[in-house]
Scaffold this motif. Structure first.
Motif, PDB file in Angstrom:
ATOM      1  N   GLU A   1       0.839  -1.198   0.000  1.00  0.00           N
ATOM      2  CA  GLU A   1       0.000   0.000   0.000  1.00  0.00           C
ATOM      3  C   GLU A   1       0.875   1.249   0.000  1.00  0.00           C
ATOM      4  O   GLU A   1       1.973   1.248   0.570  1.00  0.00           O
ATOM      5  CB  GLU A   1      -0.908   0.019   1.237  1.00  0.00           C
ATOM      6  CG  GLU A   1      -2.004  -1.032   1.254  1.00  0.00           C
ATOM      7  CD  GLU A   1      -1.537  -2.404   1.681  1.00  0.00           C
ATOM      8  OE1 GLU A   1      -2.350  -3.354   1.632  1.00  0.00           O
ATOM      9  OE2 GLU A   1      -0.351  -2.543   2.070  1.00  0.00           O
TER      10      GLU A   1
ATOM     11  N   PHE B   1      -3.493   4.282   4.342  1.00  0.00           N
ATOM     12  CA  PHE B   1      -3.677   4.046   5.775  1.00  0.00           C
ATOM     13  C   PHE B   1      -2.819   4.986   6.629  1.00  0.00           C
ATOM     14  O   PHE B   1      -2.664   4.745   7.822  1.00  0.00           O
ATOM     15  CB  PHE B   1      -3.341   2.589   6.115  1.00  0.00           C
ATOM     16  CG  PHE B   1      -4.298   1.585   5.529  1.00  0.00           C
ATOM     17  CD1 PHE B   1      -5.471   1.252   6.175  1.00  0.00           C
ATOM     18  CD2 PHE B   1      -4.027   1.002   4.295  1.00  0.00           C
ATOM     19  CE1 PHE B   1      -6.356   0.336   5.640  1.00  0.00           C
ATOM     20  CE2 PHE B   1      -4.908   0.080   3.745  1.00  0.00           C
ATOM     21  CZ  PHE B   1      -6.079  -0.251   4.415  1.00  0.00           C
TER      22      PHE B   1
ATOM     23  N   GLU C   1       0.401   5.396   6.642  1.00  0.00           N
ATOM     24  CA  GLU C   1       1.478   4.590   7.204  1.00  0.00           C
ATOM     25  C   GLU C   1       2.826   5.262   6.953  1.00  0.00           C
ATOM     26  O   GLU C   1       3.210   5.513   5.809  1.00  0.00           O
ATOM     27  CB  GLU C   1       1.469   3.187   6.581  1.00  0.00           C
ATOM     28  CG  GLU C   1       0.262   2.363   6.998  1.00  0.00           C
ATOM     29  CD  GLU C   1       0.299   0.956   6.423  1.00  0.00           C
ATOM     30  OE1 GLU C   1       0.207   0.002   7.201  1.00  0.00           O
ATOM     31  OE2 GLU C   1       0.429   0.827   5.191  1.00  0.00           O
TER      32      GLU C   1
ATOM     33  N   SER D   1      -3.441  -2.132  10.148  1.00  0.00           N
ATOM     34  CA  SER D   1      -2.401  -1.335   9.510  1.00  0.00           C
ATOM     35  C   SER D   1      -1.314  -0.973  10.522  1.00  0.00           C
ATOM     36  O   SER D   1      -1.418  -1.280  11.712  1.00  0.00           O
ATOM     37  CB  SER D   1      -2.990  -0.060   8.889  1.00  0.00           C
ATOM     38  OG  SER D   1      -3.546   0.768   9.896  1.00  0.00           O
ATOM     39  N   GLU D   2      -0.302  -0.314  10.016  1.00  0.00           N
ATOM     40  CA  GLU D   2       0.871   0.035  10.821  1.00  0.00           C
ATOM     41  C   GLU D   2       0.507   0.731  12.132  1.00  0.00           C
ATOM     42  O   GLU D   2       0.965   0.342  13.213  1.00  0.00           O
ATOM     43  CB  GLU D   2       1.779   0.935   9.979  1.00  0.00           C
ATOM     44  CG  GLU D   2       2.921   1.590  10.710  1.00  0.00           C
ATOM     45  CD  GLU D   2       3.549   2.705   9.901  1.00  0.00           C
ATOM     46  OE1 GLU D   2       3.680   3.824  10.429  1.00  0.00           O
ATOM     47  OE2 GLU D   2       3.915   2.461   8.723  1.00  0.00           O
TER      48      GLU D   2
ATOM     49  N   GLN E   1      -4.638  -7.468   6.488  1.00  0.00           N
ATOM     50  CA  GLN E   1      -3.694  -6.503   7.014  1.00  0.00           C
ATOM     51  C   GLN E   1      -2.923  -5.876   5.861  1.00  0.00           C
ATOM     52  O   GLN E   1      -2.934  -6.389   4.739  1.00  0.00           O
ATOM     53  CB  GLN E   1      -2.715  -7.178   7.970  1.00  0.00           C
ATOM     54  CG  GLN E   1      -1.919  -8.318   7.334  1.00  0.00           C
ATOM     55  CD  GLN E   1      -1.137  -9.138   8.324  1.00  0.00           C
ATOM     56  OE1 GLN E   1      -0.900  -8.717   9.441  1.00  0.00           O
ATOM     57  NE2 GLN E   1      -0.735 -10.333   7.926  1.00  0.00           N
ATOM     58  N   THR E   2      -2.263  -4.774   6.140  1.00  0.00           N
ATOM     59  CA  THR E   2      -1.427  -4.143   5.125  1.00  0.00           C
ATOM     60  C   THR E   2      -0.073  -4.836   5.054  1.00  0.00           C
ATOM     61  O   THR E   2       0.289  -5.638   5.934  1.00  0.00           O
ATOM     62  CB  THR E   2      -1.197  -2.654   5.441  1.00  0.00           C
ATOM     63  OG1 THR E   2      -0.415  -2.542   6.642  1.00  0.00           O
ATOM     64  CG2 THR E   2      -2.516  -1.913   5.628  1.00  0.00           C
TER      65      THR E   2
ATOM     66  N   ALA F   1       1.964  -3.936   8.156  1.00  0.00           N
ATOM     67  CA  ALA F   1       1.516  -4.693   9.331  1.00  0.00           C
ATOM     68  C   ALA F   1       1.990  -6.141   9.247  1.00  0.00           C
ATOM     69  O   ALA F   1       2.420  -6.736  10.241  1.00  0.00           O
ATOM     70  CB  ALA F   1       0.004  -4.624   9.459  1.00  0.00           C
TER      71      ALA F   1
END
Length: 640
Positions: free
Chosen positions: A218, A223, A225, A350-351, A421-422, A425
């Motif tokens: 991503e 997100f 991040e 996400s993060e 999840q990303t 993550a």
């Protein structure tokens, strides 16, 4: 991403030489490639008859788990123990996934938080303890058999090895069946079940079911991040091929095979270190910016070539005199993969969920490995570090149930590196012991789906407290979520006292927190052995089970390592703190009566089942550990 052309020999010819082309004629069709049993020319000499082999069995289960790595094993065992008729389907001849003898990755978890472990409990700890008892020599092939034993001893669980789930049969947005090819028997199984769990990593069953998934990285904006690339791209962390060597006690020559690619380390990043090279080098890795699954065989050829090129460099460059007596003892042929499909759930972790320690009402697992994003180019981009250790956690984070079931396939759960999840993550949660906690959560949830005749989303919406309480009872730790089981009669005791105390408080045994964490003490510890804990009730209770959580030193890792490390952070034996021998007494009609005894306990979660009795008090007598001079407990539970 730019890559240096640092090899003196290219890989194009090596890869091409390894590819066996499929013979295709102008009249071939997909129908021609399907095995038609009716044309089978079987003549059985024993019976003198011709016949057609039955190679298309149909079998029924309540929960079907795909993938026999750490996540899949824990999912299947949890499902079976909680009452669902379960099948575990594994495409290899051994269990363990990346931790098996085929790949030999350390079964890492939250290995280091402020210089200490924060070890995972529940089924994954039970597995690692079982290995410490049964595999003192720390053999990876023996570990395969330890895992096999752990699975096949479950009475409600069926194991199918050498079997791959290749296709989902759908009914609307629900998986009706999984078509599974068993290579050793030439059978195409149809597995029917109301609930499916895909723990296979790549998620072929989930993909053929039409479950939404994504691959690649991503961009920062989606997100917010910090560690994501500026723009999204297709890069995925690569697979690694490992090896190990043996000191032969004399100089050993090494000549690389014909397919090896020359390695020079010219321009290599300073973090591409060779420490511990005798047990393998994790950064011999190849990623993909497109279809990493389709590229798997090409990348395997590359990795075999790169591995031998690096070992040639170690043995013959003159830079490693300590390698003179070393010879390759084992070389992997199956790369360990880190990333491919990530299936979308009702929530995408996400993060910042991790780094900000978001509190999830539906938390069911935890993690804490660093945000450890490997260089997507791998060994083909050696000017970059092998991994970007973006962020080191100072405490564990929660993982939510909403990320462990599919948003569009109603009866599909998943656990492991393929969850919702990303990419960033994933760089933390992909670690096997974290995946195992997810597995125990979805296996437990699946059994609840069967019992209540509901789908996974409804478990999350209506029964999440019940799921969390069962996980906590089964010794899964959920951060910031104390247990409060209304059925636990220990919490209703009018008196709770102990024979002696050196630290903690005996009342901690019913506070719902089963480890010391966040700087707080949640244990009771005796002064020496021959210790007792007693619970009393004003009115007689009906008692059929007593459950304890003892100490196994969760601040120290116990997974098997190639280097057999034994220090303050890693232990290569049975935890000396674990309770070994104890007995149970109940006061019945005013008289004390022994109702149970354990002389060789091997688990942190100790359970004793009783013939139901009426009692006004119980006494737990503890007499021996595996070496510690005091006895430490974290929880006592009693059930009718």
């Amino acid at each position: 991403m730019k890559r240096r052309d640092f090899f003196k020999k290219g890989t194009k010819a090596v890869i091409a030489a390894g590819i066996v082309p499929m013979v295709v004629t102008s009249c071939a069709s997909s129908k021609d490639m399907i095995y038609d049993e009716a044309k089978d020319k079987w003549y059985h000499l024993g019976t003198g008859k011709t016949g057609t082999p039955n190679r298309k069995p149909v079998v029924n289960y309540e929960v079907a788990v795909i993938g026999g790595g750490a996540a899949g094993i824990c999912a299947a065992v949890a499902s079976a123990r909680n009452g669902a008729k379960t099948v575990l389907i594994q495409d290899r001849s051994v269990l363990g996934g990346n931790a098996s003898s085929e790949i030999r990755v350390h079964l890492n978890g939250v290995n280091n938080i402020k210089g200490k472990a924060e070890r995972e409990t529940g089924i994954i700890e039970e597995i690692l303890l079982h290995n410490r008892f049964e595999n003192e020599q720390e053999s990876f092939p023996v570990f395969d058999h330890v895992l096999y034993d752990f699975v096949v001893r479950e009475p409600n669980l069926t194991l199918m090895l050498n079997t791959q789930a290749v296709e989902a049969v759908m009914g609307g947005n629900k998986i009706k069946s999984a078509r599974c090819w068993q290579s050793t028997t030439e059978k195409m199984f149809t597995i029917n079940a109301p609930v499916f769990i895909d723990c296979s990593g790549d998620g072929l069953l989930a993909a053929t079911a039409g479950a939404e998934y994504r691959t690649g990285r991503e961009g920062k904006a989606e997100f917010n991040e910090k560690y994501a690339p500026d723009e999204p791209d297709g890069w995925q962390m690569g697979a690694t091929l490992l090896m190990s060597s043996k000191d032969m006690g004399k100089p050993m020559k090494y000549s690389p095979p014909s397919y090896a690619v020359k390695y020079t380390h010219e321009g290599g990043h300073k973090r591409r270190k060779f420490a511990g090279f005798q047990d393998g080098i994790w950064w011999i890795e190849v990623g993909s910016n497109d279809d990493i699954i389709a590229d798997a065989e090409t990348n395997r050829y590359k990795l075999m070539a790169y591995l031998h090129g690096v070992w040639d460099f170690i043995k013959n460059s003159g830079k490693f005199p300590e390698a003179e007596n070393l010879a390759l003892d084992w070389v992997g042929s199956l790369p360990g993969r880190r990333e491919s499909r990530r299936f979308m759930g009702d929530y995408i972790v996400s993060e910042k969920d991790m780094t900000h320690h978001k509190n999830f009402e539906d938390a069911v697992a935890f993690g804490g490995w660093s945000l450890d994003e490997h260089n997507p180019g791998g060994i083909e981009n050696i000017t970059e570090p092998p991994s970007y250790f973006h962020y080191h956690f100072k405490e564990v984070y929660q993982f939510p149930f909403r990320s462990l079931y599919s948003k569009n396939i109603s009866n599909l759960l998943f656990a492991g590196r393929n969850v919702s999840q990303t990419h960033i993550a994933l760089s933390s949660s992909r670690i096997m012991a974290t995946c195992a906690l997810q597995g125990q959560a979805v296996g437990t949830a699946a059994s609840m789906c069967v019992k209540r005749n509901v789908l996974p989303r409804e478990i999350g919406q209506k029964y999440i407290n019940e799921l969390q309480e069962q996980l906590l009872r089964d010794d899964v730790f959920i951060p910031k979520r104390p247990a409060n089981d209304s059925n636990n009669l220990a919490k209703k005791a009018s008196l709770l006292f102990a024979s002696s105390t050196t630290s903690g408080d005996v009342k901690n045994l019913i506070n719902g927190i089963s480890r010391d964490i966040y700087g707080e003490i949640n244990h009771w510890q005796s002064d020496g052995l021959l210790a007792e804990v007693q619970l009393e009730w004003e009115n007689a209770i009906s008692l059929s089970a007593i459950e304890l959580k003892c100490d196994t030193n969760l601040k120290r890792n116990i997974m098997m390592r190639k280097d057999s490390r034994n220090d303050d952070l890693y232990g290569n034996g049975i935890p000396k703190e674990m309770l070994k021998a104890l007995s149970f007494e109940a006061r019945v009609n005013g008289q004390w009566k022994q109702v149970g005894e354990i002389t060789d306990n091997r688990t942190r979660l100790i359970k004793v089942k009783l013939n139901t009795l009426k009692t006004t008090a119980i006494r737990i007598k503890m007499t021996e550990t595996y070496g510690a001079k005091n006895i430490k407990l974290f929880e006592v539970r009693c059930y009718a």
